[in-house]
Design an enzyme around this catalytic site. Sequence first.
Site, mmCIF file in Angstrom:
data_model
loop_
_atom_site.group_PDB
_atom_site.id
_atom_site.type_symbol
_atom_site.label_atom_id
_atom_site.label_comp_id
_atom_site.label_asym_id
_atom_site.label_seq_id
_atom_site.Cartn_x
_atom_site.Cartn_y
_atom_site.Cartn_z
ATOM 1 C CG HIS A 198 -2.068 -1.132 0.996
ATOM 2 N ND1 HIS A 198 -2.535 -1.522 1.998
ATOM 3 C CD2 HIS A 198 -2.541 -1.667 0.015
ATOM 4 C CE1 HIS A 198 -3.608 -2.460 1.766
ATOM 5 N NE2 HIS A 198 -3.486 -2.641 0.311
ATOM 6 N N PRO B 135 -5.199 -10.090 18.407
ATOM 7 C CG PRO B 135 -5.542 -7.622 19.389
ATOM 8 C CD PRO B 135 -4.697 -8.582 18.316
HETATM 9 C C1 BJW Z 1 -3.343 -6.118 16.689
HETATM 10 C C2 BJW Z 1 -2.917 -5.188 17.561
HETATM 11 C C3 BJW Z 1 -1.544 -5.676 18.061
HETATM 12 C C4 BJW Z 1 -4.697 -4.215 16.915
HETATM 13 N N1 BJW Z 1 -1.013 -6.779 17.809
HETATM 14 N N2 BJW Z 1 -2.738 -6.940 16.090
HETATM 15 C C5 BJW Z 1 -13.014 -7.517 -3.347
HETATM 16 C C6 BJW Z 1 -13.996 -7.325 -2.456
HETATM 17 C C7 BJW Z 1 -14.527 -6.371 -1.830
HETATM 18 C C8 BJW Z 1 -13.974 -4.893 -2.181
HETATM 19 C C9 BJW Z 1 -12.820 -5.019 -3.216
HETATM 20 C C10 BJW Z 1 -12.428 -6.118 -3.672
HETATM 21 N N3 BJW Z 1 -11.525 -6.004 -4.258
HETATM 22 C C11 BJW Z 1 -11.042 -4.502 -4.158
HETATM 23 C C12 BJW Z 1 -12.141 -3.980 -3.430
HETATM 24 C C13 BJW Z 1 -12.186 -2.479 -3.158
HETATM 25 C C14 BJW Z 1 -11.394 -2.234 -2.200
HETATM 26 C C15 BJW Z 1 -11.427 -2.770 -0.964
HETATM 27 O O1 BJW Z 1 -10.871 -3.786 -0.492
HETATM 28 N N4 BJW Z 1 -12.476 -2.406 -0.076
HETATM 29 C C16 BJW Z 1 -12.707 -3.074 1.191
HETATM 30 C C17 BJW Z 1 -12.573 -2.179 2.293
HETATM 31 C C18 BJW Z 1 -14.346 -3.512 1.169
HETATM 32 N N5 BJW Z 1 -9.609 -2.270 -2.543
HETATM 33 C C19 BJW Z 1 -9.252 -1.285 -3.256
HETATM 34 O O2 BJW Z 1 -9.752 -0.235 -3.406
HETATM 35 C C20 BJW Z 1 -7.801 -1.600 -3.707
HETATM 36 N N6 BJW Z 1 -7.717 -1.391 -5.081
HETATM 37 C C21 BJW Z 1 -8.297 -2.102 -5.875
HETATM 38 O O3 BJW Z 1 -8.734 -2.917 -5.526
HETATM 39 O O4 BJW Z 1 -8.132 -1.678 -7.162
HETATM 40 C C22 BJW Z 1 -8.659 -2.466 -8.278
HETATM 41 C C23 BJW Z 1 -8.607 -1.547 -9.520
HETATM 42 C C24 BJW Z 1 -8.518 -2.161 -10.583
HETATM 43 C C25 BJW Z 1 -8.447 -1.785 -11.903
HETATM 44 C C26 BJW Z 1 -8.396 -0.287 -11.619
HETATM 45 C C27 BJW Z 1 -8.010 0.349 -10.720
HETATM 46 C C28 BJW Z 1 -8.185 -0.140 -9.392
HETATM 47 C C29 BJW Z 1 -6.868 -0.536 -2.885
HETATM 48 C C30 BJW Z 1 -6.836 -0.700 -1.255
HETATM 49 C C31 BJW Z 1 -5.884 0.239 -0.946
HETATM 50 C C32 BJW Z 1 -6.110 0.307 0.729
HETATM 51 N N7 BJW Z 1 -5.181 1.396 1.056
HETATM 52 C C33 BJW Z 1 -5.468 1.614 2.782
HETATM 53 C C34 BJW Z 1 -4.959 3.028 2.837
HETATM 54 C C35 BJW Z 1 -3.353 3.246 2.650
HETATM 55 C C36 BJW Z 1 -3.066 4.729 3.139
HETATM 56 C C37 BJW Z 1 -3.190 5.090 4.509
HETATM 57 O O5 BJW Z 1 -2.842 4.197 5.451
HETATM 58 O O6 BJW Z 1 -3.865 6.039 4.623
HETATM 59 O O7 BJW Z 1 -4.656 0.577 3.207
HETATM 60 S S1 BJW Z 1 -7.021 1.432 3.445
HETATM 61 C C38 BJW Z 1 -6.291 0.815 4.872
HETATM 62 O O8 BJW Z 1 -6.593 -0.731 4.921
HETATM 63 C C39 BJW Z 1 -4.907 0.816 4.855
HETATM 64 C C40 BJW Z 1 -4.209 -0.510 5.185
HETATM 65 O O9 BJW Z 1 -3.176 -0.979 4.733
HETATM 66 C C41 BJW Z 1 -5.557 -1.598 4.852
HETATM 67 C C42 BJW Z 1 -5.551 -2.903 5.732
HETATM 68 O O10 BJW Z 1 -5.797 -2.392 7.332
HETATM 69 P P1 BJW Z 1 -4.909 -3.268 8.194
HETATM 70 O O11 BJW Z 1 -3.760 -3.030 8.178
HETATM 71 O O12 BJW Z 1 -5.560 -4.457 8.162
HETATM 72 O O13 BJW Z 1 -5.642 -2.465 9.581
HETATM 73 P P2 BJW Z 1 -7.056 -2.380 10.439
HETATM 74 O O14 BJW Z 1 -7.042 -1.091 11.035
HETATM 75 O O15 BJW Z 1 -8.080 -2.832 9.438
HETATM 76 O O16 BJW Z 1 -6.899 -3.673 11.229
HETATM 77 C C43 BJW Z 1 -5.880 -3.729 12.297
HETATM 78 C C44 BJW Z 1 -6.011 -5.150 13.051
HETATM 79 O O17 BJW Z 1 -4.898 -5.327 13.853
HETATM 80 C C45 BJW Z 1 -7.223 -5.469 13.574
HETATM 81 O O18 BJW Z 1 -7.399 -6.733 13.173
HETATM 82 C C46 BJW Z 1 -6.849 -5.340 15.288
HETATM 83 O O19 BJW Z 1 -7.690 -6.602 15.960
HETATM 84 C C47 BJW Z 1 -5.434 -5.960 15.094
HETATM 85 N N8 BJW Z 1 -4.504 -5.431 16.232
HETATM 86 N N9 BJW Z 1 -3.945 -4.223 17.769
HETATM 87 C C48 BJW Z 1 -1.714 -7.389 16.655
HETATM 88 N N10 BJW Z 1 -0.924 -4.886 19.315
#
Ligand code: BJW
Length: 247
Positions: free
Chosen positions: A118, A220
Site C-alpha cells: 500500500h 487479539p
Molecule cells: C493488533 C494489535 C496488536 C490491533 N497486535 N494485532 C473485493 C471485495 C470487496 C471489495 C474489493 C475487492 N477488491 C477490491 C475491492 C475494493 C477495495 C476494498 O478492498 N475495499 C474493502 C474495504 C471492502 N480495494 C481497493 O480499492 C484496492 N484497489 C483495488 O482493488 O484496485 C482495483 C483496481 C482495478 C482496476 C483499476 C483500478 C483499481 C486498494 C486498497 C488500498 C488500501 N489502502 C489503505 C490506505 C493506505 C494509505 C493509508 O494508510 O492512509 O491501506 S486502506 C487501509 O486498510 C490501509 C491498510 O493497509 C489496509 C488494511 O488495514 P489493516 O492493516 O488490516 O488495518 P486495520 O486497522 O483494518 O486492522 C488492524 C488489525 O490489527 C485489527 O484486526 C486489530 O484487531 C489488530 N490489532 N492491535 C496485533 N497490538
Amino acid sequence: MTVAAAVDLLLSARRPVVFTGAGMSAESGVPTFRDDLTGLWARYDAERLATPEAFHADPDLVWGWYEWRRSRALQALPNAGHHSVAALAARIPATTVVTQNVDDLHERAGSTAVLHLHGSLFAPRCIGTPPHPAVFPDADEPEEGRRLAPPRCVSCGALVRPGVVWFGEQLPEDALSAAVEAAANCDVLLTVGTSGVVYPAAEIPRIAARSGATVIQVNPDPTPLDAVSTLNLRGTAATILPQLVPA
Ligand code: BJW
C-alpha cells in the site's frame, strides 16, 4: 496445534512469508487504520480520507492528515514484534516480508526487501503525468495536526500527493506479483495484525492456505482470516512474536 508446535513449524520452514497489517505497529504508538481518528481529524472517517476523490476535493485536509501521520511514524520506534520479524529473516534468509503498512518500522528493525503493498508515507509523488517522485520539505507538525497545502512539484508544477495506495487505485504491480508468488510457494505464512478485509492484499494469506501452506495468525481479535488459519494466536504482535522467534 500448540504454540510450541507453531515455533517448530515456523523455525523449520524453508520459505516462510510474514504478512503484516496496522496491528503490527500499534504497540509502537501508530494507530491502526480502523481506530477512531483523533485531534483535528476526529470528525473524519479514514476510509473516506484515503481516496483520490478526497484529495481532489480538499488537498489541504488530506495532505495535512498524511503529514501528521508521517510525523507520528517518524517519532515511533519499532516494537519487539518488528524485531522478531527481522530475526526470523536473519535465521531463514528465504523469508519474505509483505506489509500493508505505510510506515517504515520493519525496515528500521532491520528487515530488508520488504514488499509494501500500500505504498509509503515517505515516498510522495507528483500527480502529473507520468507520475514521478517528488521532494517535499519536512513539516514541523503540531500535536493536533493541521490543514496544510500540498507542495507543488518543482519540475512540472502539479500537486504532490502521498505515495500511498488509496481505495480504487492499483497496487504497485511488482510488489503485488512478488507477494502473490511468495504466498503461492511458501510453506508457512504468518499473518500479523490485519483485519483481512482490504483486497487484493487480503488474498495473500488465502492464496497461501489454498496452496497448502500452514497459516498462523496473530491478532487479539477474531478476523475473517480465522477461517483459513491453522492456528489463531489471540494476542498482540509485541507479546506473541518474540515467543514464536525466541532470541
Ligand atoms: C493488533 C494489535 C496488536 C490491533 N497486535 N494485532 C473485493 C471485495 C470487496 C471489495 C474489493 C475487492 N477488491 C477490491 C475491492 C475494493 C477495495 C476494498 O478492498 N475495499 C474493502 C474495504 C471492502 N480495494 C481497493 O480499492 C484496492 N484497489 C483495488 O482493488 O484496485 C482495483 C483496481 C482495478 C482496476 C483499476 C483500478 C483499481 C486498494 C486498497 C488500498 C488500501 N489502502 C489503505 C490506505 C493506505 C494509505 C493509508 O494508510 O492512509 O491501506 S486502506 C487501509 O486498510 C490501509 C491498510 O493497509 C489496509 C488494511 O488495514 P489493516 O492493516 O488490516 O488495518 P486495520 O486497522 O483494518 O486492522 C488492524 C488489525 O490489527 C485489527 O484486526 C486489530 O484487531 C489488530 N490489532 N492491535 C496485533 N497490538
